[in-house]
Design a protein around this motif. Structure first.
Motif, PDB file in Angstrom:
ATOM      1  N   SER A 174      -5.019   9.888   6.621  1.00 31.72           N
ATOM      2  CA  SER A 174      -4.076   9.814   5.515  1.00 31.72           C
ATOM      3  C   SER A 174      -4.387   8.601   4.647  1.00 31.72           C
ATOM      4  CB  SER A 174      -2.643   9.727   6.058  1.00 31.72           C
ATOM      5  OG  SER A 174      -1.743   9.434   5.008  1.00 31.72           O
ATOM      6  N   ARG A 232      -2.651   7.701   2.131  1.00 35.25           N
ATOM      7  CA  ARG A 232      -1.375   7.054   1.837  1.00 35.25           C
ATOM      8  C   ARG A 232      -1.026   5.999   2.890  1.00 35.25           C
ATOM      9  NH1 ARG A 232       3.640  10.916   0.662  1.00 35.25           N
ATOM     10  NH2 ARG A 232       2.261  11.360  -1.100  1.00 35.25           N
ATOM     11  N   ARG A 233      -1.250   6.321   4.169  1.00 39.37           N
ATOM     12  CA  ARG A 233      -0.955   5.366   5.236  1.00 39.37           C
ATOM     13  C   ARG A 233      -1.863   4.145   5.146  1.00 39.37           C
ATOM     14  NH1 ARG A 233      -0.788   9.907  10.003  1.00 39.37           N
ATOM     15  NH2 ARG A 233       1.322  10.692   9.626  1.00 39.37           N
ATOM     16  N   ASN A 260      -3.409   3.036   2.493  1.00 38.44           N
ATOM     17  CA  ASN A 260      -3.053   2.299   1.277  1.00 38.44           C
ATOM     18  C   ASN A 260      -1.792   1.461   1.496  1.00 38.44           C
ATOM     19  OD1 ASN A 260      -3.502   1.745  -1.590  1.00 38.44           O
ATOM     20  ND2 ASN A 260      -1.617   2.888  -1.919  1.00 38.44           N
ATOM     21  N   ALA A 261      -0.836   2.002   2.262  1.00 35.61           N
ATOM     22  CA  ALA A 261       0.401   1.263   2.551  1.00 35.61           C
ATOM     23  C   ALA A 261       0.096   0.002   3.366  1.00 35.61           C
ATOM     24  CB  ALA A 261       1.377   2.157   3.315  1.00 35.61           C
TER      25      ALA A 261
END
Length: 234
Positions: free
Chosen positions: A3, A5-6, A8-9
């Motif tokens: 992921s 998104r994970r 990047n977080a």
């Protein structure tokens, strides 16, 4: 499936934490200051260029990465990542991304400030990229093995000393066993590749050194994953 998104977080969180840490920000400036000083004195040749770039790798990719991972453990925020849905690879990439980006920026700044001429730029970039992977993974491993940020300096000092000063040590000792051991370290392989390229050598002349760096990258990656997973169970 990984992921983005994970990852990047995790990267954004690390960036925000970095901006609050004056100790790490000061540490990041050291390679730039040394590069600027050597560049202003016209001291830069192939050997001093190696020292400047390798210093940026050791300080940023290894030491800063170790400090950031250890800080997560010290604040008990790493436990949240360990228990999150994110996979081992996602967390390792996310935790390494900021150090990798910073290292690339610091190396670029050091090259410009030190007025360094990079030989055979394509192979030199590959050389630096492999060392970047090895050093970031080594920093992650040191951070996982340390309980506090201060402990990273104690545990990691011998490793960072060898990575940073191994070639100098090799030149002043007589013990052949130690010299042989140092000659297989990533920093020594990095130096041998750089010097060979500076003399106009081709890939065939440095291929064995690249293979050693690849072996180092795989070995440190496997060891880091094993230690990380052990921390998950702990």
């Amino acid at each position: 499936m990984m992921s983005v998104r994970r990852m990047n977080a995790i990267l954004i969180k690390d960036w925000k934490d970095l901006l609050k840490n004056s100790y790490i920000l000061f540490t990041l400036a050291m390679p730039l200051v040394i590069a600027a000083w050597l560049g202003s004195k016209d001291y830069v040749n192939a050997y001093s260029a190696i020292i400047i770039v390798n210093l940026a790798l050791v300080i940023t990719a290894c030491f800063v990465q170790a400090a950031m991972v250890a800080e997560e453990k010290e604040k008990s925020t790493l436990r949240g990542l360990l228990l999150s849905p994110a996979s081992t690879i996602e967390i390792l990439i996310g935790k390494s991304a900021l150090s990798a980006i910073l290292t690339i920026l610091i190396i670029t700044g050091s090259v410009l400030l030190g007025r360094i001429s990079i030989p055979a730029i394509g192979m030199s970039i590959l050389n630096m990229l492999l060392c970047l992977i090895i050093y970031v993974l080594s920093g992650t491993l040191l951070g996982l093995l340390s309980r506090t940020v201060m402990e990273t300096s104690i545990i990691g000092m011998p490793i960072m000393f060898l990575f940073g000063m191994g070639s100098i040590i090799k030149s002043v000792i007589d013990n052949e066993t130690i010299k042989t051991f140092i000659s297989y370290l990533p920093n020594d392989q990095f130096e041998q590749i750089w010097l060979a390229l500076d003399k106009g050598k081709s890939f065939s002349d440095v291929g064995s050194h690249f293979l050693i760096l690849v072996a180092w990258a795989i070995g440190v990656l496997v060891l880091t994953i094993l230690v990380y997973r052990k921390r998950q169970f702990d």
